[in-house]
Design an enzyme around this catalytic site. Structure first.
Site, mmCIF file in Angstrom:
data_model
loop_
_atom_site.group_PDB
_atom_site.id
_atom_site.type_symbol
_atom_site.label_atom_id
_atom_site.label_comp_id
_atom_site.label_asym_id
_atom_site.label_seq_id
_atom_site.Cartn_x
_atom_site.Cartn_y
_atom_site.Cartn_z
ATOM 1 N N SER A 1 0.845 -1.193 0.000
ATOM 2 C CA SER A 1 0.000 0.000 0.000
ATOM 3 C C SER A 1 0.877 1.239 0.000
ATOM 4 C CB SER A 1 -0.905 0.008 1.233
ATOM 5 O OG SER A 1 -0.128 0.035 2.424
ATOM 6 N N ASP A 2 0.346 2.345 -0.484
ATOM 7 C CA ASP A 2 1.065 3.610 -0.401
ATOM 8 C C ASP A 2 1.012 4.107 1.041
ATOM 9 O OD1 ASP A 2 2.485 5.866 -1.125
ATOM 10 O OD2 ASP A 2 1.280 6.262 -2.887
ATOM 11 N N TRP A 3 1.645 5.253 1.283
ATOM 12 C CA TRP A 3 1.835 5.736 2.646
ATOM 13 C C TRP A 3 0.510 5.874 3.401
ATOM 14 C CZ3 TRP A 3 5.796 6.174 5.837
ATOM 15 C CH2 TRP A 3 5.604 6.901 7.016
#
Length: 278
Positions: A262-264
């Site tokens: 997942s992204d941040w």
């Protein structure tokens, strides 16, 4: 731990032995070292759990990195090594032009060579995995991340994305200077309305397949080890929890054998996007 057995059999055996807590730790990435990115604000983690899966590694001392790895291998119950990730975007020690400028060269072989050099420098500094290439087709100059992609054309993003993956990873990930690539942001992140980041995207299936998926398909077929899910929702369904793009397309149709990160903080963001209760 028997190296004579097939890898898949060893993985299945390992997963059967893992507790729920050990599985959760393997699905987490902590931060190590000073984090200069304002978008990734986080405290310096001093007490890294021995069973952590990955570290966002803001460091360049192989000895420190090896101490983390020794802790994981010797102090955790199962001895699973840590994956060290870092944003190696357009060079590591040797700095090259940004991706948008690289595409202006019309020279994918040169980009592949630059990425191979970046991989070598990063690997010697203790990095295993880079969050690159970014192959979001972007056509709105107001969007702040245009500079990270290879431009507005699907084919150009495909060609330079493949060159980047080959440069980072080499012929196989077991090579000494191979760096695992990560395709981002899967998918449609560059379509954010009004050029505003983290926004809603309205993408028909035809446009998805004709414009935004081709670079990802090309790079998956080129062997990219990992992908990063996008922040945006795709016509109402967040990319981070999108069954159609993550499972039906990526896993079932394209047979991708790696993993998606997942992204941040994007998993927590699913709460605000209305698809997770907490």
């Amino acid at each position: 731990k028997n190296p004579k057995l097939p890898t898949e059999k060893r993985i299945s055996d390992l997963i059967r032995r893992m507790t729920l807590e050990e599985k959760i730790l393997q699905l987490n990435q902590y931060i190590s070292g000073y984090n200069p990115n304002a978008n990734n604000v986080g405290e310096i983690i001093k007490d890294i759990p021995a069973g952590i899966g990955s570290l966002l590694y803001f460091g360049n001392d192989p000895q420190v990195r090896n101490e983390f790895q020794r802790k994981a291998m010797q102090e955790s119950r199962l001895g699973i090594p840590i994956i060290f990730g870092f944003d190696v975007i357009h060079g590591f020690r040797t700095i090259y032009p940004i991706s948008l400028a690289q595409a202006c060269s019309w020279n994918p072989k040169l980009v592949e060579l630059a990425c191979a050099q970046a991989a070598r420098e990063a690997k010697l500094s203790g990095v295993d995995w880079t969050f690159s290439p970014m192959i979001d087709v972007s056509r709105d100059p107001r969007w702040g991340r245009v500079a990270e992609c290879y431009g507005e054309d699907s084919y150009v993003n495909s060609v330079f994305g493949v060159a980047t993956v080959k440069g980072y990873q080499g012929n196989k990930l077991s090579e000494p200077y191979s760096l695992a690539a990560c395709l981002k942001h899967y998918v449609g992140y560059g379509v954010s309305e009004g050029g505003r980041d983290y926004r809603f995207t309205d993408i028909s299936k035809q446009v998805l397949w004709e414009t935004y998926l081709p670079p990802y398909e090309a790079c998956v077929k080129a062997g990219s080890a990992t992908l990063m899910s996008a922040f945006n929702d795709i016509s109402g369904v967040p990319a981070t929890a999108n069954q159609y793009t993550l499972t039906e397309i990526l896993k079932n149709r394209w047979k991708h054998d790696g993993f998606v990160v997942s992204d941040w903080n994007a998993v927590t963001q699913l709460v605000y996007q209305g698809v997770a209760a907490d």
